[in-house]
Design a protein around this motif. Structure first.
Motif, PDB file in Angstrom:
ATOM      1  N   LEU A 157      96.624  74.471  37.082  1.00 57.95           N
ATOM      2  CA  LEU A 157      96.443  75.907  37.306  1.00 57.95           C
ATOM      3  C   LEU A 157      96.348  76.151  38.809  1.00 57.95           C
ATOM      4  O   LEU A 157      95.468  75.602  39.472  1.00 57.95           O
ATOM      5  CB  LEU A 157      95.166  76.353  36.599  1.00 57.95           C
ATOM      6  N   LEU A 158      97.282  76.940  39.346  1.00 63.25           N
ATOM      7  CA  LEU A 158      97.307  77.201  40.782  1.00 63.25           C
ATOM      8  C   LEU A 158      96.955  78.656  41.060  1.00 63.25           C
ATOM      9  O   LEU A 158      97.593  79.568  40.540  1.00 63.25           O
ATOM     10  CB  LEU A 158      98.710  76.893  41.353  1.00 63.25           C
ATOM     11  N   LEU A 159      95.960  78.843  41.906  1.00 61.72           N
ATOM     12  CA  LEU A 159      95.474  80.185  42.205  1.00 61.72           C
ATOM     13  C   LEU A 159      95.953  80.655  43.560  1.00 61.72           C
ATOM     14  O   LEU A 159      95.785  79.957  44.557  1.00 61.72           O
ATOM     15  CB  LEU A 159      93.955  80.170  42.285  1.00 61.72           C
ATOM     16  N   LEU A 160      96.503  81.846  43.588  1.00 57.72           N
ATOM     17  CA  LEU A 160      96.889  82.445  44.865  1.00 57.72           C
ATOM     18  C   LEU A 160      96.629  83.934  44.734  1.00 57.72           C
ATOM     19  O   LEU A 160      97.194  84.590  43.862  1.00 57.72           O
ATOM     20  CB  LEU A 160      98.369  82.176  45.151  1.00 57.72           C
ATOM     21  N   ASN A 161      95.762  84.441  45.586  1.00 56.53           N
ATOM     22  CA  ASN A 161      95.353  85.818  45.376  1.00 56.53           C
ATOM     23  C   ASN A 161      96.263  86.840  46.021  1.00 56.53           C
ATOM     24  O   ASN A 161      95.810  87.736  46.725  1.00 56.53           O
ATOM     25  CB  ASN A 161      93.920  86.022  45.834  1.00 56.53           C
ATOM     26  N   ARG A 162      97.546  86.671  45.835  1.00 52.75           N
ATOM     27  CA  ARG A 162      98.463  87.677  46.348  1.00 52.75           C
ATOM     28  C   ARG A 162      99.677  87.694  45.450  1.00 52.75           C
ATOM     29  O   ARG A 162     100.388  86.710  45.345  1.00 52.75           O
ATOM     30  CB  ARG A 162      98.863  87.313  47.775  1.00 52.75           C
ATOM     31  N   ALA A 164      82.271  82.800  43.878  1.00 47.27           N
ATOM     32  CA  ALA A 164      82.283  83.080  42.436  1.00 47.27           C
ATOM     33  C   ALA A 164      83.643  82.733  41.842  1.00 47.27           C
ATOM     34  O   ALA A 164      83.740  82.097  40.787  1.00 47.27           O
ATOM     35  CB  ALA A 164      81.946  84.547  42.181  1.00 47.27           C
ATOM     36  N   LEU A 165      84.702  83.130  42.536  1.00 48.92           N
ATOM     37  CA  LEU A 165      86.058  82.880  42.037  1.00 48.92           C
ATOM     38  C   LEU A 165      86.334  81.381  41.948  1.00 48.92           C
ATOM     39  O   LEU A 165      86.864  80.895  40.946  1.00 48.92           O
ATOM     40  CB  LEU A 165      87.082  83.560  42.959  1.00 48.92           C
ATOM     41  N   LEU A 166      85.961  80.642  42.996  1.00 45.45           N
ATOM     42  CA  LEU A 166      86.252  79.206  43.004  1.00 45.45           C
ATOM     43  C   LEU A 166      85.415  78.466  41.957  1.00 45.45           C
ATOM     44  O   LEU A 166      85.912  77.557  41.297  1.00 45.45           O
ATOM     45  CB  LEU A 166      86.025  78.618  44.403  1.00 45.45           C
ATOM     46  N   MET A 167      84.177  78.886  41.788  1.00 46.76           N
ATOM     47  CA  MET A 167      83.335  78.260  40.756  1.00 46.76           C
ATOM     48  C   MET A 167      83.914  78.551  39.372  1.00 46.76           C
ATOM     49  O   MET A 167      83.940  77.691  38.493  1.00 46.76           O
ATOM     50  CB  MET A 167      81.905  78.797  40.828  1.00 46.76           C
ATOM     51  N   GLN A 168      84.352  79.785  39.212  1.00 49.56           N
ATOM     52  CA  GLN A 168      84.919  80.188  37.931  1.00 49.56           C
ATOM     53  C   GLN A 168      86.213  79.410  37.660  1.00 49.56           C
ATOM     54  O   GLN A 168      86.441  78.933  36.557  1.00 49.56           O
ATOM     55  CB  GLN A 168      85.226  81.684  37.995  1.00 49.56           C
ATOM     56  N   GLN A 202      93.564  85.926  40.628  1.00 46.40           N
ATOM     57  CA  GLN A 202      92.228  85.712  40.065  1.00 46.40           C
ATOM     58  C   GLN A 202      92.130  86.079  38.582  1.00 46.40           C
ATOM     59  O   GLN A 202      91.219  85.655  37.892  1.00 46.40           O
ATOM     60  CB  GLN A 202      91.203  86.500  40.848  1.00 46.40           C
ATOM     61  N   MET A 203      93.106  86.871  38.119  1.00 41.25           N
ATOM     62  CA  MET A 203      93.165  87.244  36.713  1.00 41.25           C
ATOM     63  C   MET A 203      93.027  86.034  35.782  1.00 41.25           C
ATOM     64  O   MET A 203      92.396  86.124  34.728  1.00 41.25           O
ATOM     65  CB  MET A 203      94.550  87.843  36.454  1.00 41.25           C
TER      66      MET A 203
END
Ligand SMILES: [Zn+2]
Ligand SMILES: [Zn+2]
Length: 693
Positions: free
Chosen positions: A379-384, A533-537, A497-498
């Motif tokens: 799972l790769l997170l990118l907030n854009r 919070a986001l990274l912990m989640q 972040q969704m």
């Protein structure tokens, strides 16, 4: 008789209007009344609330109609609305009527009675055959939490005291929901109703299913903005009539009328979505705590990363702390792997001399490939979202700005458009640079769309999917995409972040934050709190399956790997992070050590907006209540221009919440009259306890 109607204060109306009736109506009765030439919905209100002084000789007009097919809105509900209107500086009628289902205001008695009759008949249908639901064995931590909660709930019982709210602090997978379910069961058995608030509609189906499975013979309704008007009316009425045992909803549900309320649960209490961002800018979390106190109902807040406001209440002893340290049926939290991006070899210059940024560090890419070979998910997170945050001309330096906002338009490759994510302004991508005609215009930076494309190139054998606001339009599309991930049809999931929120992906053993650094240097003082919070989640998404947990990893690519936030993340140590942040906030005089409000003004020119704020500031300084309150000079917000409107804001701060409230309530009437002299101001608003400043 006094009636409140949906009108803002500035039209010069008193809080309460007087009307004539044949016989006295109970406060909380819905009515329609003439107002000027219109007939508008209204609510009979307690006279003592804010007695209007009627000039002598004024003739009272009669109430047009009385909607008495349903019970009145009780005194506790009216107290909640009255408090919210006062605290968030809105008119009583505006708030009271805006939190009722819109359909309710359109119907007459006969229509309402017919509706009601049909729904109540539905309820009498054959009861669902209900197999005894399986109740999992509770861990000793969960048992302790429940025992503490029961003791807490009993402590205020019969003494007429409010109960202490409780914070349930536990990492993802520690079984918070199971504690909610047990707490709810106790309350339901005593014949009371339960209200459960969640931050986002997307999270409701999952939670709804869990509550419905556990309580098959109880009536559960949801309240959120994704319902049709008729569904919302039906669910609201079932709660109001006491027919619904469980009400599950987003922030607006905090205003649900529930005559037998016995427990309020606020899940993910730290989530900014609990704050309404327009109209009455209320915090549903804070109102839930107020409501619990006022109605002597236990409030249970839950989070893996509590808001610093809530944590400070725990430290000061106002809230009780219940802790879940272990993850249930899952392994440890994943190991953190920091990638020091400053140590990577500089990327090769691309066409036109523009350096193409390294997407993923080689060790991270190797780790993803390893997952691929083992049939596990990443799972790769990118907030854009979008393809690239901006298009750029290498010859003259042109960038794809929005003509209407102080923001860049984002390049969306799939439909070759430049789209403003703030005002929606959208155009086809130009063939050449609009300023100099250069044909070589290229994207700068990257969004989820580009990351997905690059991953497909780097890992041709992988099935790469993307979930963000563009790909998941509507709750159904999102559910379908999530289903594909659950079914193992996706190897690598790219998202904003969704995807970090609440979804339980059992095969994910790698979670990576591709570029989280930006939040470290944001002007918003809450940005680090949100990032943590986001990274912990996100970390909690990995290793949900106990067998896979051992090889679960959280990767963070950073140019500042030594930052204190990442050090706290390394140990999954919320307490350490919170202590450091609270110290900084205290030194800087920021919440929770100070109370803030923002006065915002929008105008065609920045000067006009600033002039209004300066006059407002002068007016405040003349008030005696301004003592121990600080007013800062007007400044443009982060997004200074939005859809051709210039925005300015002024921060008002005090160490005392009461002092701030006193000033605001004296000041507001002045602001309404000031507005008349500032014709160029399009709108203004007060935001109490703003989330971003
Ligand atoms: Zn150019
Ligand atoms: Zn725009």
């Amino acid at each position: 008789m006094a009636v409140v109607v949906d009108a803002p204060r500035h039209v010069g109306l008193q809080a309460l209007l007087d009307y004539q009736v044949q016989q006295a109506l109970a406060p909380g009765t819905l009515v329609t009344v003439p107002l000027g030439r219109r007939v508008v919905p209204g609510l009979v209100w307690d006279r003592a609330a804010d007695a209007s002084d009627l000039p002598p000789g004024v003739e009272l007009r009669p109430v047009s109609a009385v909607l008495d097919a349903i019970p009145v809105l009780d005194a506790r509900w009216r107290a909640l609305v009255q408090f919210a209107a006062g605290y968030y500086q809105r008119s009583l009628g505006e708030l009271a009527l805006s939190v009722l289902p819109p359909e309710l205001r359109k119907l007459d008695n006969t229509q309402l009675a017919r509706r009601l009759k049909r729904w109540l008949k539905e309820l009498q249908g054959p009861a669902a055959c209900s197999p005894e639901p399986a109740t999992p064995q509770l861990s000793s931590e969960q048992q302790q939490a429940l025992a503490a909660l029961a003791a807490l709930a009993a402590s205020g019982e019969g003494k007429g005291q409010g109960k202490h709210p409780a914070l349930l602090h536990g990492v993802t997978g520690s079984g918070k929901t199971e504690v909610y379910l047990h707490a709810a069961q106790d309350v339901l058995q005593r014949g009371l109703q339960v209200l459960v608030l969640v931050p986002e509609i997307n999270l409701t189906p999952q939670l709804e299913a869990r509550f419905a499975a556990r309580f098959p013979d109880r009536r559960l309704v949801s309240l959120h903005s994704g319902l049709t008007a008729a569904q919302r009316l039906r669910n609201w009425l079932l709660a109001h009539l006491g027919h619904a045992d469980l009400v599950l909803g987003t922030r607006l549900a905090v205003f649900a009328s529930m005559p037998r309320l016995g427990l309020i649960v606020v899940d993910e209490e730290h989530d900014p979505s609990f704050k309404q961002q327009e109209g009455a800018r209320y915090s549903a979390r804070d109102l839930a705590v107020w409501r619990g106190h006022h109605e002597q109902v236990q409030v249970l807040l839950g989070s893996a990363t509590p808001s610093l406001e809530t944590w400070q209440h725990v430290l000061s002893g106002r809230y009780a702390l219940l802790t879940l340290r272990e993850r249930i049926g899952a392994g440890e939290m994943p190991r953190l792997r920091m990638v020091d991006m400053t140590r990577l070899a500089p990327p090769a210059p691309g066409p036109g001399g523009v350096q193409t940024q390294q997407v993923l560090a080689p060790p991270l890419l190797a780790a993803i490939e390893q997952r691929l070979q083992r049939g596990e998910q990443s799972l790769l997170l990118l907030n854009r979202r979008g393809y690239a945050p901006v298009l750029h001309c290498s010859a003259c330096g042109w960038k794809s700005g929005c003509a209407h906002c102080s923001a860049w338009r984002v390049f969306h490759k799939s439909d070759r458009t430049l789209r403003c994510h703030h005002c929606g302004f959208c155009e086809r991508v130009p063939r050449a640079c609009p300023d100099c005609g250069n044909l070589d215009i290229a994207p700068l930076g990257r969004g989820t769309e580009k990351l997905q494309e690059q991953l497909k190139e780097l890992l041709p054998q992988a099935r790469v999917a993307r979930i963000d606001a563009d790909s998941a339009r509507g709750i159904e599309a999102l559910q379908q995409q999530l289903q594909a991930v659950h079914a193992g049809e996706v190897d690598v999931l790219v998202g904003t972040q969704m995807v970090a929120k609440g979804h339980d992906f059992r095969q994910v053993t790698l979670v990576a934050a591709v570029n989280p650094d930006t939040a470290l240097f944001s002007s918003d003082f809450r940005a680090p709190e949100r990032l943590f919070a986001l990274l912990m989640q996100a970390a909690g998404r990995a290793g949900r399956d106990a067998q896979l947990a051992q090889r679960s990893e959280m990767w963070v690519q950073s140019w500042n790997p030594g930052h204190a936030l990442y050090a706290a993340l390394q140990g999954h140590d919320y307490t350490r992070f919170a202590a450091a942040q609270l110290q900084e906030r205290q030194a800087a005089g920021l919440p929770p050590f100070a109370a803030l409000a923002l006065l915002r003004a929008d105008a065609r020119t920045a000067q006009a907006a600033a002039d209004f704020l300066l006059d407002a500031s002068d007016a405040a300084l003349a008030l005696s209540s301004v003592q121990s309150v600080t007013l800062y000079p007007p400044v443009p917000p982060h997004l200074a221009k939005l859809a051709d409107v210039e925005r300015m804001q002024m921060l008002i701060e005090s160490r005392s919440r009461t002092a701030l409230q006193r000033l605001l309530s004296e000041w507001l009437p002045q602001l309404h009259s000031l507005r008349g002299r500032h014709k160029a101001v399009l709108r203004w608003a007060v935001d109490v306890d703003p989330l971003a400043i």
